[in-house]
Design a protein around this motif. Structure first.
Motif, PDB file in Angstrom:
ATOM      1  N   GLY A  11       0.831  -1.189   0.000  1.00 54.90           N
ATOM      2  CA  GLY A  11       0.000   0.000   0.000  1.00 54.90           C
ATOM      3  C   GLY A  11       0.871   1.246   0.000  1.00 54.90           C
ATOM      4  O   GLY A  11       2.100   1.192  -0.067  1.00 54.90           O
ATOM      5  N   PHE A  12       0.226   2.401   0.103  1.00 57.47           N
ATOM      6  CA  PHE A  12       0.976   3.647   0.195  1.00 57.47           C
ATOM      7  C   PHE A  12       0.080   4.686   0.857  1.00 57.47           C
ATOM      8  O   PHE A  12      -0.981   5.036   0.331  1.00 57.47           O
ATOM      9  CB  PHE A  12       1.410   4.149  -1.178  1.00 57.47           C
ATOM     10  CG  PHE A  12       2.293   5.363  -1.118  1.00 57.47           C
ATOM     11  CD1 PHE A  12       3.626   5.255  -0.771  1.00 57.47           C
ATOM     12  CD2 PHE A  12       1.776   6.621  -1.378  1.00 57.47           C
ATOM     13  CE1 PHE A  12       4.440   6.377  -0.693  1.00 57.47           C
ATOM     14  CE2 PHE A  12       2.578   7.750  -1.306  1.00 57.47           C
ATOM     15  CZ  PHE A  12       3.914   7.629  -0.964  1.00 57.47           C
ATOM     16  N   GLY A  13       0.517   5.143   2.056  1.00 59.21           N
ATOM     17  CA  GLY A  13      -0.306   6.098   2.784  1.00 59.21           C
ATOM     18  C   GLY A  13      -1.652   5.489   3.144  1.00 59.21           C
ATOM     19  O   GLY A  13      -1.726   4.415   3.731  1.00 59.21           O
ATOM     20  N   ALA A  30       7.987 -13.093   3.965  1.00 55.40           N
ATOM     21  CA  ALA A  30       7.257 -11.903   3.522  1.00 55.40           C
ATOM     22  C   ALA A  30       8.188 -10.983   2.747  1.00 55.40           C
ATOM     23  O   ALA A  30       9.166 -10.465   3.313  1.00 55.40           O
ATOM     24  CB  ALA A  30       6.675 -11.157   4.724  1.00 55.40           C
ATOM     25  N   ASN A  31       7.896 -10.789   1.464  1.00 59.14           N
ATOM     26  CA  ASN A  31       8.650  -9.855   0.638  1.00 59.14           C
ATOM     27  C   ASN A  31       8.037  -8.468   0.848  1.00 59.14           C
ATOM     28  O   ASN A  31       6.993  -8.162   0.295  1.00 59.14           O
ATOM     29  CB  ASN A  31       8.556 -10.227  -0.839  1.00 59.14           C
ATOM     30  CG  ASN A  31       8.666 -11.722  -1.075  1.00 59.14           C
ATOM     31  OD1 ASN A  31       9.512 -12.385  -0.489  1.00 59.14           O
ATOM     32  ND2 ASN A  31       7.806 -12.267  -1.924  1.00 59.14           N
ATOM     33  N   VAL A  32       8.690  -7.650   1.666  1.00 61.44           N
ATOM     34  CA  VAL A  32       8.093  -6.383   2.072  1.00 61.44           C
ATOM     35  C   VAL A  32       8.582  -5.252   1.161  1.00 61.44           C
ATOM     36  O   VAL A  32       9.793  -5.041   1.006  1.00 61.44           O
ATOM     37  CB  VAL A  32       8.426  -6.055   3.536  1.00 61.44           C
ATOM     38  CG1 VAL A  32       7.717  -4.773   3.967  1.00 61.44           C
ATOM     39  CG2 VAL A  32       8.017  -7.219   4.444  1.00 61.44           C
ATOM     40  N   ALA A  33       7.629  -4.525   0.571  1.00 70.94           N
ATOM     41  CA  ALA A  33       7.957  -3.383  -0.281  1.00 70.94           C
ATOM     42  C   ALA A  33       8.709  -2.333   0.531  1.00 70.94           C
ATOM     43  O   ALA A  33       8.380  -2.074   1.690  1.00 70.94           O
ATOM     44  CB  ALA A  33       6.682  -2.785  -0.869  1.00 70.94           C
ATOM     45  N   PHE A  36       9.921   2.121  -2.743  1.00 70.91           N
ATOM     46  CA  PHE A  36      10.249   2.610  -4.079  1.00 70.91           C
ATOM     47  C   PHE A  36       9.168   2.252  -5.100  1.00 70.91           C
ATOM     48  O   PHE A  36       8.755   3.094  -5.879  1.00 70.91           O
ATOM     49  CB  PHE A  36      11.604   2.065  -4.528  1.00 70.91           C
ATOM     50  CG  PHE A  36      12.754   2.911  -4.080  1.00 70.91           C
ATOM     51  CD1 PHE A  36      12.759   3.513  -2.826  1.00 70.91           C
ATOM     52  CD2 PHE A  36      13.849   3.113  -4.897  1.00 70.91           C
ATOM     53  CE1 PHE A  36      13.824   4.296  -2.408  1.00 70.91           C
ATOM     54  CE2 PHE A  36      14.916   3.896  -4.496  1.00 70.91           C
ATOM     55  CZ  PHE A  36      14.913   4.494  -3.248  1.00 70.91           C
ATOM     56  N   HIS A  37       8.720   1.010  -5.111  1.00 70.58           N
ATOM     57  CA  HIS A  37       7.609   0.662  -6.020  1.00 70.58           C
ATOM     58  C   HIS A  37       6.270   0.743  -5.279  1.00 70.58           C
ATOM     59  O   HIS A  37       5.217   0.891  -5.894  1.00 70.58           O
ATOM     60  CB  HIS A  37       7.801  -0.729  -6.625  1.00 70.58           C
ATOM     61  CG  HIS A  37       7.439  -1.862  -5.709  1.00 70.58           C
ATOM     62  ND1 HIS A  37       8.308  -2.383  -4.772  1.00 70.58           N
ATOM     63  CD2 HIS A  37       6.289  -2.582  -5.582  1.00 70.58           C
ATOM     64  CE1 HIS A  37       7.714  -3.361  -4.118  1.00 70.58           C
ATOM     65  NE2 HIS A  37       6.490  -3.514  -4.585  1.00 70.58           N
ATOM     66  N   ALA A  38       6.321   0.626  -3.974  1.00 71.74           N
ATOM     67  CA  ALA A  38       5.137   0.702  -3.097  1.00 71.74           C
ATOM     68  C   ALA A  38       5.648   0.760  -1.670  1.00 71.74           C
ATOM     69  O   ALA A  38       6.837   0.589  -1.397  1.00 71.74           O
ATOM     70  CB  ALA A  38       4.238  -0.515  -3.301  1.00 71.74           C
ATOM     71  N   THR A  43       3.861   1.780   6.844  1.00 67.98           N
ATOM     72  CA  THR A  43       3.466   0.459   6.355  1.00 67.98           C
ATOM     73  C   THR A  43       4.588  -0.546   6.557  1.00 67.98           C
ATOM     74  O   THR A  43       4.365  -1.685   6.985  1.00 67.98           O
ATOM     75  CB  THR A  43       3.082   0.529   4.867  1.00 67.98           C
ATOM     76  OG1 THR A  43       1.996   1.436   4.704  1.00 67.98           O
ATOM     77  CG2 THR A  43       2.675  -0.840   4.337  1.00 67.98           C
ATOM     78  N   MET A  44       5.809  -0.142   6.261  1.00 65.77           N
ATOM     79  CA  MET A  44       6.957  -1.027   6.437  1.00 65.77           C
ATOM     80  C   MET A  44       7.098  -1.456   7.896  1.00 65.77           C
ATOM     81  O   MET A  44       7.311  -2.638   8.189  1.00 65.77           O
ATOM     82  CB  MET A  44       8.230  -0.325   5.951  1.00 65.77           C
ATOM     83  CG  MET A  44       8.265  -0.110   4.441  1.00 65.77           C
ATOM     84  SD  MET A  44       9.455   1.155   3.923  1.00 65.77           S
ATOM     85  CE  MET A  44      11.011   0.364   4.322  1.00 65.77           C
TER      86      MET A  44
END
Length: 254
Positions: A11-13, A30-33, A36-38, A43-44
Motif C-alpha cells: 500500500g501507500f499512505g 514476507a517480501n516487504v515493499a 520505491f515501487h510501493a 506500512t513497512m
C-alpha cells in the motif's frame, strides 16, 4: 520442505493493497515493499512487526523508483545509482525489522527489475553489489531470491551469496522458463484450485506446464503467490493445503 512467500506492504499512505495480516497467517516469508515501487515507512514498520510476531521471515523486496508504475515499468538505470537505490531500500527495511526484533533475512527484486536481471548482467551486478555491501557491513548472511537460470543468480553465486531459486504458482511461464509478460492474456492465474495444482506440481516434480503446453523445469526452494491479486489469501491457503496433502512441509528457508 518448501518456502511459501508473498509480496506484502504494497500500500501507500491511506491506500491499502492486499490483506497483509491474513497472508501472514499462511506464508513463511514476507517480501516487504521498501518504499520505491510501493510502501511507506509506517506500512513497512507495521508489516515488519506483524511478520516478526508470527515468526515469518522478513525479506526486502527492492525495486525501481517507480511508485506511479508500481515498479512494473522497465527503466534504464546508471548501475551505480541502481546499486545505491537497492542498498538504501534494504537498509531502510532492516531498520524496521530490527525495531520489531529481527532483521532482513533475504532480498528479492520486484517487478520489472526482477524480470530485467534475468538477462541484464549490468543491472544484475548492481543489485548483487548492493546486497554484498549490506551483508558485509553487518556481517550477516543475506540470501537472494530469483528465477532459476537467471544471470542474477549466477552473479550472486559468484559473489558468494546464497541463492534461493523460486517459482511462481500464480504466473504463466514461457517455454524458456521465464514469466509471461503481464501485458499478455493468461499471464496471471487467479483460480485457487489451479494455482494450488501448479504449486504441487512444482514442488513434487520440479516442472510446470508452459503457456504453449510444454513442460518446463522449475526446480525451486520457494514458491510465490502475489499479494496484490484479489484472491491472494484464498490462493495462498489452497497452495499450503495442497502441499501438505502430498506430504510437502511448508517452512522458511532463512
Amino acid at each position: 520442505m518448501i518456502d511459501l512467500n508473498a509480496d506484502l506492504g504494497e500500500g501507500f499512505g491511506r491506500w491499502r493493497l492486499g490483506d497483509d495480516d491474513a497472508l501472514l497467517e499462511l506464508v513463511t516469508s514476507a517480501n516487504v515493499a521498501c518504499g520505491f515501487h510501493a510502501g511507506d515507512p509506517s506500512t513497512m514498520r507495521r508489516v515488519c512487526a506483524a511478520a516478526v510476531s508470527r515468526g515469518v521471515r522478513v525479506g526486502a523486496q527492492v525495486g525501481y523508483r517507480d511508485l506511479a508504475g508500481f515498479g512494473r515499468r522497465d527503466i534504464e538505470y546508471d548501475p551505480h545509482e541502481l546499486a545505491d537505490d537497492v542498498l538504501f531500500q534494504i537498509g531502510a527495511l532492516d531498520a524496521f525489522a530490527r525495531a520489531a526484533g529481527d532483521r532482513v533475512r533475504y532480498v528479492k527484486p520486484h517487478g520489472a527489475l526482477y524480470n530485467r536481471i534475468v538477462h541484464d548482467a549490468v543491472q544484475a551486478e548492481a543489485v548483487v553489489r548492493a546486497v554484498v555491501t549490506f551483508a558485509s557491513v553487518y556481517d550477516v548472511q543475506v540470501p537472494v531470491l530469483g528465477l532459476p537460470g537467471s544471470v542474477f543468480l549466477e552473479l550472486a553465486t559468484t559473489a558468494g551469496l546464497s541463492v534461493i531459486p523460486e517459482a511462481f504458482a500464480d504466473r504463466a511461464y514461457t517455454p524458456q522458463g521465464t514469466l509471461v509478460s503481464r501485458s499478455k492474456p493468461g499471464a496471471v492465474l487467479t483460480t485457487p484450485e489451479e494455482v494450488a495444482g501448479r504449486a504441487v506440481e512444482m514442488a513434487v516434480s520440479g516442472t510446470v506446464r508452459a503457456i504453449d503446453g510444454t513442460l518446463v523445469n522449475v526446480s525451486a526452494r520457494s514458491l510465490c503467490v502475489h499479494g496484490d491479486s484479489p484472491s491472494a489469501v484464498a490462493m495462498a491457503a489452497a497452495v499450503r493445503d495442497g502441499l501438505r496433502s502430498v506430504g510437502v512441509e511448508v517452512g522458511a528457508f532463512a
